[in-house]
Design a protein around this motif. Structure first.
Motif, PDB file in Angstrom:
ATOM      1  N   GLY A 122      10.367 -29.541 -28.124  1.00 26.78           N
ATOM      2  CA  GLY A 122      11.475 -28.796 -28.666  1.00 26.78           C
ATOM      3  C   GLY A 122      11.410 -28.644 -30.465  1.00 26.78           C
ATOM      4  N   LEU A 123      10.937 -29.625 -30.746  1.00 27.08           N
ATOM      5  CA  LEU A 123      10.893 -29.538 -32.064  1.00 27.08           C
ATOM      6  C   LEU A 123       9.985 -28.576 -32.916  1.00 27.08           C
ATOM      7  CD1 LEU A 123      11.332 -33.235 -33.389  1.00 27.08           C
ATOM      8  CD2 LEU A 123      12.922 -31.598 -33.760  1.00 27.08           C
TER       9      LEU A 123
ATOM     10  N   ASP B 181      13.860 -35.556 -33.539  1.00 27.20           N
ATOM     11  CA  ASP B 181      14.479 -35.405 -31.899  1.00 27.20           C
ATOM     12  C   ASP B 181      13.114 -36.539 -31.245  1.00 27.20           C
ATOM     13  OD1 ASP B 181      15.196 -34.732 -29.378  1.00 27.20           O
ATOM     14  OD2 ASP B 181      16.533 -33.409 -30.295  1.00 27.20           O
TER      15      ASP B 181
ATOM     16  N   ARG C 121      20.157 -27.713 -33.139  1.00 23.62           N
ATOM     17  CA  ARG C 121      19.347 -26.667 -33.191  1.00 23.62           C
ATOM     18  C   ARG C 121      20.015 -25.407 -33.695  1.00 23.62           C
ATOM     19  NH1 ARG C 121      16.760 -22.053 -31.099  1.00 23.62           N
ATOM     20  NH2 ARG C 121      14.566 -22.399 -30.479  1.00 23.62           N
TER      21      ARG C 121
ATOM     22  N   ALA D 283      16.573 -30.690 -31.388  1.00 25.69           N
ATOM     23  CA  ALA D 283      15.533 -29.950 -30.530  1.00 25.69           C
ATOM     24  C   ALA D 283      16.579 -28.977 -29.846  1.00 25.69           C
ATOM     25  CB  ALA D 283      14.751 -30.434 -29.847  1.00 25.69           C
TER      26      ALA D 283
END
Length: 278
Positions: free
Chosen positions: A41-42, A36, A19, A14
């Motif tokens: 964030g994913l 994650d 990333r 993430a």
């Protein structure tokens, strides 16, 4: 040279190096299984790159072996051509050995070392069925040198290095199609220092803040540059991937002065601190 293709599983995807690796691998034609604890964030990352490739997201705490086992099962089911595994997730813990307690040390080892071991074990049977496959385990420059204040972190990263080198040699002896690289980043501009935990015995918050500031000042390598270096290492099947001039310098210093590298390194760090006014 190994071609980047198939699909890749990445932990700690993430943010930071994970990333950046996801973005760069997608651009090279890889489908992705991204893991994650940071589900938001994913999802953001998946929305960014999902238009290019098939992307699945998986909420995983690598400190929980069952999470990793489920991740491997689900990732392989979604991506049968999966042939790259990046054990990237990690955490930091600031404090001298006497400032951290046993529970904190075990917490860090559960993620930084056992997360790598369980990830390797969970995916290896599938990887061995592929014509060509690669495992990438993230250690650190602190898996080469061990500065004061990093007893837990250095111990775990040295352990990742030893584990990875031994497994790599076992795979080579068995003429396995699986290759393995261990990565030693120097200072990379991620949030790992800012998100670090402090030892239960750390009472000097000014010292902790200064340590974070110095790390971020010295972290000159971008996550993208780190990702590109790792991809080049995969392509060339490099057993050890050093990231950044600082990592290369410390690796050489440790080779020349394996038992006495800290004194000259401390002097260099002090000169750097004076030069930046920190």
């Amino acid at each position: 040279m190994t071609m980047i293709r198939g699909a890749a599983a990445i932990t700690g995807a993430a943010s930071g190096i994970g990333r950046a690796l996801a973005v760069e691998l997608a651009q090279r034609g890889c489908d992705l299984a991204l893991a994650d604890r940071d589900e938001a964030g994913l999802k953001t990352l998946s929305a960014e790159i999902g238009r290019q490739r098939k992307v699945t997201v998986h909420r995983v705490d690598v400190g929980e072996p069952a999470d990793i086992a489920h991740f491997a099962t689900d990732a392989i089911a979604a991506h049968p051509s999966l042939n790259i595994v990046v054990n990237n997730a990690g955490v930091a813990l600031m404090g001298t050995f006497e400032e951290i307690d046993q529970a904190q040390m075990e917490w860090l080892f559960g993620i930084n070392f056992w997360g790598v071991v369980h990830g390797t074990r969970a995916f290896l049977p599938h990887l061995k069925t592929r014509p060509e496959a690669h495992i990438v385990n993230l250690s650190s420059v602190f898996g080469i040198i061990a500065p004061p204040g990093q007893a837990a972190y250095a111990a775990a990263k040295f352990a990742v290095r030893g584990f990875s080198e031994s497994v790599r040699h076992e795979l080579a002896v068995a003429a396995s199609p699986v290759r393995l690289s261990v990565v030693h980043p120097g200072g990379v501009a991620t949030a790992i220092a800012r998100n670090s935990r402090g030892g239960v015995g750390v009472t000097d918050n000014a010292r902790r803040a200064q340590s974070i500031e110095r790390f971020e000042t010295a972290a000159r390598t971008t996550p993208k540059d780190a990702a590109l270096r790792i991809i080049r290492g995969i392509e060339k099947n490099e057993p050890r991937i050093l990231i950044g001039n600082d990592a290369r310098f410390m690796d050489l210093l440790q080779r020349f002065r394996p038992a006495t590298y800290w004194a000259p390194l401390q002097r260099k760090l002090e000169r750097m601190a004076k030069g930046t006014g920190k």
